[in-house]
Structure formats: C-alpha cells, structure tokens
Design a protein around this motif. Sequence first.
Motif, PDB file in Angstrom:
ATOM      1  N   LEU A  87     -79.888 -39.432 -31.751  1.00 37.19           N
ATOM      2  CA  LEU A  87     -80.210 -38.747 -32.808  1.00 37.19           C
ATOM      3  C   LEU A  87     -80.951 -37.316 -32.195  1.00 37.19           C
ATOM      4  O   LEU A  87     -81.313 -36.329 -32.619  1.00 37.19           O
ATOM      5  N   GLU A  90     -86.265 -36.355 -39.118  1.00 36.99           N
ATOM      6  CA  GLU A  90     -86.324 -35.152 -38.030  1.00 36.99           C
ATOM      7  C   GLU A  90     -87.555 -35.255 -37.164  1.00 36.99           C
ATOM      8  O   GLU A  90     -87.770 -36.007 -36.082  1.00 36.99           O
ATOM      9  N   GLU A 109     -93.054 -42.065 -33.876  1.00 37.67           N
ATOM     10  CA  GLU A 109     -93.521 -43.533 -32.497  1.00 37.67           C
ATOM     11  C   GLU A 109     -94.650 -43.448 -32.021  1.00 37.67           C
ATOM     12  O   GLU A 109     -95.502 -44.343 -31.675  1.00 37.67           O
ATOM     13  N   TYR A 130     -78.253 -42.626 -42.636  1.00 29.96           N
ATOM     14  CA  TYR A 130     -77.759 -43.336 -42.026  1.00 29.96           C
ATOM     15  C   TYR A 130     -77.109 -43.383 -41.079  1.00 29.96           C
ATOM     16  O   TYR A 130     -77.089 -43.414 -39.593  1.00 29.96           O
ATOM     17  N   ARG A 140     -80.785 -32.863 -32.868  1.00 30.72           N
ATOM     18  CA  ARG A 140     -81.539 -32.063 -33.607  1.00 30.72           C
ATOM     19  C   ARG A 140     -81.915 -31.946 -32.714  1.00 30.72           C
ATOM     20  O   ARG A 140     -82.577 -30.890 -32.694  1.00 30.72           O
ATOM     21  N   ARG A 169     -70.157 -41.820 -34.279  1.00 30.68           N
ATOM     22  CA  ARG A 169     -70.379 -41.308 -36.120  1.00 30.68           C
ATOM     23  C   ARG A 169     -71.649 -40.358 -35.751  1.00 30.68           C
ATOM     24  O   ARG A 169     -71.359 -39.104 -36.701  1.00 30.68           O
ATOM     25  N   LEU A 206     -78.388 -56.474 -47.308  1.00 31.88           N
ATOM     26  CA  LEU A 206     -78.624 -54.556 -47.381  1.00 31.88           C
ATOM     27  C   LEU A 206     -76.945 -54.603 -48.514  1.00 31.88           C
ATOM     28  O   LEU A 206     -77.173 -53.978 -49.219  1.00 31.88           O
ATOM     29  N   MET A 246     -89.002 -46.463 -43.771  1.00 28.22           N
ATOM     30  CA  MET A 246     -87.809 -46.260 -43.952  1.00 28.22           C
ATOM     31  C   MET A 246     -87.011 -45.325 -43.788  1.00 28.22           C
ATOM     32  O   MET A 246     -85.969 -45.222 -43.414  1.00 28.22           O
ATOM     33  N   GLU A 247     -87.989 -44.129 -44.154  1.00 27.15           N
ATOM     34  CA  GLU A 247     -87.137 -42.858 -43.946  1.00 27.15           C
ATOM     35  C   GLU A 247     -86.220 -42.811 -42.539  1.00 27.15           C
ATOM     36  O   GLU A 247     -86.064 -42.306 -41.704  1.00 27.15           O
ATOM     37  N   TYR A 248     -88.024 -43.331 -41.669  1.00 29.37           N
ATOM     38  CA  TYR A 248     -88.161 -43.123 -39.834  1.00 29.37           C
ATOM     39  C   TYR A 248     -86.478 -44.499 -39.562  1.00 29.37           C
ATOM     40  O   TYR A 248     -85.789 -43.808 -38.758  1.00 29.37           O
ATOM     41  N   ALA A 249     -86.223 -44.916 -39.803  1.00 29.92           N
ATOM     42  CA  ALA A 249     -85.277 -45.856 -39.762  1.00 29.92           C
ATOM     43  C   ALA A 249     -83.415 -45.385 -40.461  1.00 29.92           C
ATOM     44  O   ALA A 249     -82.888 -45.761 -39.276  1.00 29.92           O
ATOM     45  N   VAL A 250     -83.859 -44.961 -41.092  1.00 32.35           N
ATOM     46  CA  VAL A 250     -82.929 -44.404 -41.703  1.00 32.35           C
ATOM     47  C   VAL A 250     -82.264 -43.246 -40.736  1.00 32.35           C
ATOM     48  O   VAL A 250     -81.034 -42.960 -40.615  1.00 32.35           O
ATOM     49  N   GLY A 251     -83.023 -42.433 -40.407  1.00 33.41           N
ATOM     50  CA  GLY A 251     -83.086 -41.649 -39.184  1.00 33.41           C
ATOM     51  C   GLY A 251     -83.251 -39.860 -40.402  1.00 33.41           C
ATOM     52  O   GLY A 251     -82.865 -38.843 -39.289  1.00 33.41           O
ATOM     53  N   LEU A 252     -84.295 -39.836 -41.250  1.00 31.73           N
ATOM     54  CA  LEU A 252     -83.999 -38.851 -42.114  1.00 31.73           C
ATOM     55  C   LEU A 252     -86.201 -37.998 -41.649  1.00 31.73           C
ATOM     56  O   LEU A 252     -85.914 -37.183 -42.543  1.00 31.73           O
ATOM     57  N   PHE A 265     -80.326 -51.972 -41.760  1.00 33.34           N
ATOM     58  CA  PHE A 265     -79.943 -51.513 -41.288  1.00 33.34           C
ATOM     59  C   PHE A 265     -79.101 -51.131 -39.974  1.00 33.34           C
ATOM     60  O   PHE A 265     -77.682 -50.494 -40.437  1.00 33.34           O
ATOM     61  N   THR A 266     -79.345 -52.093 -39.754  1.00 35.57           N
ATOM     62  CA  THR A 266     -78.534 -51.812 -38.206  1.00 35.57           C
ATOM     63  C   THR A 266     -77.584 -52.648 -39.048  1.00 35.57           C
ATOM     64  O   THR A 266     -76.010 -52.813 -37.827  1.00 35.57           O
ATOM     65  N   LEU A 321     -74.990 -51.924 -41.161  1.00 31.00           N
ATOM     66  CA  LEU A 321     -74.587 -50.378 -40.996  1.00 31.00           C
ATOM     67  C   LEU A 321     -73.699 -50.341 -39.235  1.00 31.00           C
ATOM     68  O   LEU A 321     -73.249 -50.143 -39.844  1.00 31.00           O
ATOM     69  N   ASP A 322     -74.898 -50.036 -39.349  1.00 27.94           N
ATOM     70  CA  ASP A 322     -74.142 -50.126 -37.800  1.00 27.94           C
ATOM     71  C   ASP A 322     -72.583 -51.447 -37.182  1.00 27.94           C
ATOM     72  O   ASP A 322     -71.695 -50.699 -36.352  1.00 27.94           O
ATOM     73  N   VAL A 380     -71.088 -45.988 -32.815  1.00 32.42           N
ATOM     74  CA  VAL A 380     -72.470 -45.927 -33.663  1.00 32.42           C
ATOM     75  C   VAL A 380     -72.102 -43.818 -33.102  1.00 32.42           C
ATOM     76  O   VAL A 380     -73.303 -43.437 -33.965  1.00 32.42           O
ATOM     77  N   TRP A 433     -86.476 -52.730 -41.898  1.00 34.38           N
ATOM     78  CA  TRP A 433     -85.821 -52.022 -41.742  1.00 34.38           C
ATOM     79  C   TRP A 433     -85.412 -51.320 -40.800  1.00 34.38           C
ATOM     80  O   TRP A 433     -84.023 -51.560 -41.456  1.00 34.38           O
ATOM     81  N   ARG A 434     -85.365 -51.380 -39.380  1.00 35.29           N
ATOM     82  CA  ARG A 434     -84.596 -51.079 -38.486  1.00 35.29           C
ATOM     83  C   ARG A 434     -83.311 -52.369 -38.674  1.00 35.29           C
ATOM     84  O   ARG A 434     -82.284 -52.044 -38.445  1.00 35.29           O
TER      85      ARG A 434
END
Lengths: 239, 230
Positions: B135, A22, A29, B194, B139, B89, B175, A14-20, A49-50, A52-53, B86, A45-46
């Motif tokens: 991303l 770093e 990966e 996100y 970063r 953003r 979601l 989940m954290e990876y899919a959200v991009g958290l 969350f997609t 939201l995209d 996207v 999870w991707r």
Amino acid sequence: MMSPAPEDRDALAMEYAVGLLEAHSARIEEMMEDDPVLFSCVRHWRQHFTELDMTVLPFSPSAGLWRRVEESVMQFRPEAAPIRHRTSNTNSLWQNLPLWRWTALAAGAASLLLVFGLTAQILQTPSPAIMVAVLQQDDGKPGAIVEALADGSVRLIPLQQINVPRGRALQVWTKRNDVEGPISVGLLDQARTLRLDLGQLPTPGSGQLFEITLEPETGSPTGRPTGPILMKGLTADTL
Amino acid sequence: MQTALAISGYKRLPLYTPSLAVYSSRLISRELANESAALMKPSLSFSKPAYSAAFDYDAALTACASGDSRALKALYDVEAPRMLGVAMRLLKRQSLAEDAVHDAFVNIWSKAASFNTDLGGGRGWMYAILRNRALNMLRGEDRIDFTDDLESFGLTSEDENPEDAMSRMSDASALRRCLQTLDEPKRNAIVLAYMHGLSHGELAGKLGVPLGTMKSWIRRGLLALKECLG
C-alpha cells in the motif's frame, strides 16, 4: 495524541485494516504503539480480512526472487558477516545487490547535487555593475550603495545600520528629472539588501538621484516623499 | 571447510538445527505445498484456497528471530506465491509486486523478534507487513512508477472481481457469511478496497457514484460487518 473513544477505535481499526486510511496510516501506526486496545482492534480486524487474502490466485515468483531476499537478509545477520568476509570477500561484496543499489543511489544523488551546485554557482556569479550610486547621510558618511547591474536588476546595499522607529518604514526613491519627480522603487522595514523594483523605468542613467526617506509603515500616502531624507546620492558610470 | 561452505551456494546458510523440528514436523509436507504452489498458475482456477493449515507459522517466525534463515526459506516456500498474488492484486505489475514481497520478507526477518507468539497469528502478521509495504508503494513515493502504466490500474482480469474472490472463501469463514448479509454495492466496495487498495475516490469513480455516497456505503458496510462479526 488522545486515544479515540472505544467505538471509534473499532471504526478506525476497520478502515485501517481495509487499507482506506491512506495518508493517516503512519499516524495510526504511531497510535497503535501507545494504545494496546487500538492495537488489538487492528489485529482482530486484520485477522478477519486476511481471509480475503487467502482467496488469491497464487503467482509463481521469479526464480531469482528468493536469492534477492536471501542477499538482503544477509545484511541483518551480523554473525554471518565474518564468515563471508573470510571466505569470499570480493565475490560477496561484488554480488551484494543492496550495497550496489545504495551506492548507485548515492552516486546519482551526488551527481544531482553537483549539477544543482554548479548551476547555482553559475547563476550566482554576479553580473557586473554598470552604474553605482553612493547614498550619503547628512553627516557625509556613505549610508548605502545602489548598483545597477548589466542584467538589468538594481539593488540597494545598506552600509549603515538605521534605526527605524516602530510603525515607520524606509522608502527608496529615484528621480530622473524634475518634471517626473521622485518615484518610489522600494519599501523596507529595516536596512537590508533589497532588489529594487524599477517597474517600467529604464535602467538608471548617469546622474540619476536615489534617496531614502522615513515614511509611514505602508509607504508614503501621497506617492511622493513626505518624511525626512535619510540619505541620497547620484549615480555614476563604473569604469 | 568454510570455503567449501561458501562456494556451494545454499550451504552458507546455517545447518538445519534440531530445534526446527518443532515446526517442520507439523508441516505435513513442504514438498506437497511447493508442488501445489507451482501448479497454481494464475490462469488456473481452483475452488478452494490451499490453506497451509499444518504449517506452524509462529514457530517458524520464532526460529527466524533466533537467526535461522532456513525458517525464513520455509516461510517463503509455503507463502511466497500467495503473497505475490496479494501484492499483484494491489500493484498489478509483477516486478513491483516482487519488490513488495522482497521487502516484506526482509521486514519479516528483521522484525521477527518483535512478533508476539503469545498472540499467535503469524500468518496474519506476515500479510499485514506485506500489505503495508504494497500500500505504501501504491500511494507513496513509488507512485511515479505507475504513470506509464495507468491502464493496468483498473480491473483487468476477470478472476479479480469481488464475487469470485468471495466464492473462493472458506465455507466456514465468518467474514464470508457476514459479507453476504451486506447489500451488493457495499459488499463490492469493501472487498474492492481491500483487494485492490482502492481509495474512497477511486472506488467512487469505479462504481460510478458520488464520493459522499461511497464514503457512506463503506462506513455503513463496515458498521454492519462489525455488528455481524461481533
């Protein structure tokens, strides 16, 4: 790397899919390649969350963007290359943006290397020695050279291999006069070229004594030579 | 003949092959999709996302894997404006975002063969590639690009706030339903992370809470989402 526990996999995914994640993303990966469960968690999870995209306000790309994509993509099409070469070789090469980008990058990198190389060479051009001392061993053979350079640095260049017993070290001393006595200017574990630290001392003058003694590993405890003198010599002006 | 093909621009692409009819027939109208994409300038608001539900992404990716660049163009026409949105953003600047979209399509093309059609989800796969690239740019080594433009790193446009994005989610979205069960700070933190690629530290700064609090919000928020989404 060990696979994470199932409940941790979901949290990680989940954290990876959200991009958290770093800095860890490259590691995740790698883990995904060996861990199909983690892979499917991330995928799951991707997909969520997609959504939201899909809320994004679309932006019209610049007119040239597709052309850029198309030209880059041509690099990956070996079957297309012969046709392009046979038809408009010069033109397509000239318009090959990635090729010229890389060429420019390579040229830039080469110039930088050249600058660094030249600078290093200029910096490394030895300063002339103004004062030299040949340190002689008991048997009269030259054991090392001390040279004082025009730029103010002083270095020791050994000429003989010296067997330094375990727990002992070589200490370099200089003595300008009897009143001041010998002053430590360097400590080394084996015979090697060493830049001597003369601290506040002025540049060696003519006839100044340099010597190397065998001392405890951390140097003489008294601040004066305590062990046997291995070699010594006086400085002399160079011509 | 080949010369004629080469100098007439698009014709240097392979001809549209019958095998592509598989996904082209399911595409209700690519012209329509193009038209709506062109209309959806960022200044215009709209209530619901224009899902290209009829487009068969998986079939188009399979065609890409077999070397048909018309399939890539079809994917580009349908998806590039939203992908650029996207990327905007995350990266804020259009030039950087276009670089990300460019790199993403090149990766989509070169990796199309590794896309697993059994699993499906071609569109999600494309966005994963895009987000990874953007991303990394945000970063990674390209970060230096931002130093002259730090101001634009913040939330500058009103249409980018989490509530607006939520309101544009499909009513059927699981979601959305689950995000709405979270309390507002946790929901905002997750959606901002996100959408804008903000780190824990940046989120803490933006929302004015200590880093520890932010980490705890995110962790608990994601846990609650997991419970809700199953």
